[in-house]
Design a protein around this motif. Structure first.
Motif, short mmCIF file in Angstrom:
data_model
loop_
_atom_site.label_atom_id
_atom_site.label_comp_id
_atom_site.label_asym_id
_atom_site.label_seq_id
_atom_site.Cartn_x
_atom_site.Cartn_y
_atom_site.Cartn_z
N ASP A 94 41.33 30.00 25.80
CA ASP A 94 40.41 31.12 25.65
C ASP A 94 41.09 32.47 25.83
N GLY A 95 42.39 32.48 26.13
CA GLY A 95 43.11 33.73 26.31
C GLY A 95 43.08 34.28 27.72
N ASN A 96 42.62 33.49 28.69
CA ASN A 96 42.63 33.91 30.09
C ASN A 96 44.03 33.72 30.67
N PHE A 97 44.48 34.67 31.49
CA PHE A 97 45.76 34.53 32.16
C PHE A 97 45.61 33.59 33.35
N ILE A 98 46.45 32.57 33.42
CA ILE A 98 46.48 31.63 34.52
C ILE A 98 47.85 31.79 35.19
N PHE A 99 47.87 31.95 36.52
CA PHE A 99 49.18 32.07 37.16
C PHE A 99 49.29 31.17 38.37
N GLY A 100 50.54 30.78 38.62
CA GLY A 100 50.87 29.98 39.80
C GLY A 100 51.27 30.92 40.92
N ASN A 101 50.69 30.69 42.10
CA ASN A 101 50.97 31.52 43.27
C ASN A 101 52.34 31.20 43.83
N GLN A 102 53.11 32.22 44.17
CA GLN A 102 54.46 32.03 44.67
C GLN A 102 54.54 31.64 46.14
N THR A 103 53.43 31.76 46.86
CA THR A 103 53.45 31.50 48.30
C THR A 103 53.37 30.01 48.61
#
Length: 193
Positions: free
Chosen positions: A161-170
């Motif tokens: 759908d064009g949503n940004f998904i990110f993995g947390n670095q912590t």
């Protein structure tokens, strides 16, 4: 083959029926030779390359955007039909931010494009930090930049759908126990706080 002074090959990207070969300080192109008889490697540009290969992003209808040591560039055009590839520096107006990127760990930078938002997000290590700590956002329609702070992005992509998904670095802190509150896993960047 190709560039002899451009340094090591750092990444590959297919674009408009050719293969862009990114090096530390150059970009070469592998393209079909006349009459589709094999391939030819030709230098495209010297002095511009990337170590931040996770920022090389295809943007439909625009080209390929990537982070180099001295800024953000876009490659557009094609080598077909008498046309030629072009490269353009996009980041003149954010030069002060680019100068503060932690160059020794620039390879940890990540980027993605959202067709839903018409934005290219690039998260970079900043001001001596060793993990991405600043987001550089290019708004294609306005051809303007904004920044994002406080997003602990270690990897980024977009969903269907064009949503940004990110993995947390912590991730999970050492000694965590069930019921502890910590930020880990996948997150969505939205227009809401």
């Amino acid at each position: 083959y190709g560039s002899t002074e451009g340094g090591a090959v750092t990444g590959l990207k297919v674009y408009n029926n050719q293969l862009l070969v990114f090096r530390e300080n150059a970009i070469d192109v592998i393209r079909p030779q006349g009459n589709n008889v094999g391939f030819i490697t030709v230098p495209f540009v010297q002095g511009i390359g990337t170590k931040a290969t996770n920022t090389i992003t295809t943007v439909p209808g625009f080209g390929v955007i990537f982070l180099a040591e001295d800024g953000v560039y876009a490659i557009s055009g094609t080598n077909n039909g008498g046309s030629s590839l072009q490269i353009k520096l996009l980041s003149r107006e954010i030069f002060d931010f680019v100068e503060r990127i932690t160059k020794s760990v620039v390879a940890r930078s990540v980027a993605a494009f959202s067709s839903k938002w018409g934005e290219w997000h690039c998260y970079v290590p900043f001001d001596g930090k060793d993990k991405p700590s600043l987001g550089l956002v290019y708004h294609l329609e306005k051809q303007a930049w904004s920044t994002r702070e406080g997003f602990p992005v270690s990897s980024i992509a977009t969903d269907d759908d064009g949503n940004f998904i990110f993995g947390n670095q912590t991730g999970k802190p050492a000694g965590w126990s069930l019921g502890d509150n910590y930020e880990a896993g996948l997150f969505v960047i939205s227009r809401k706080r």
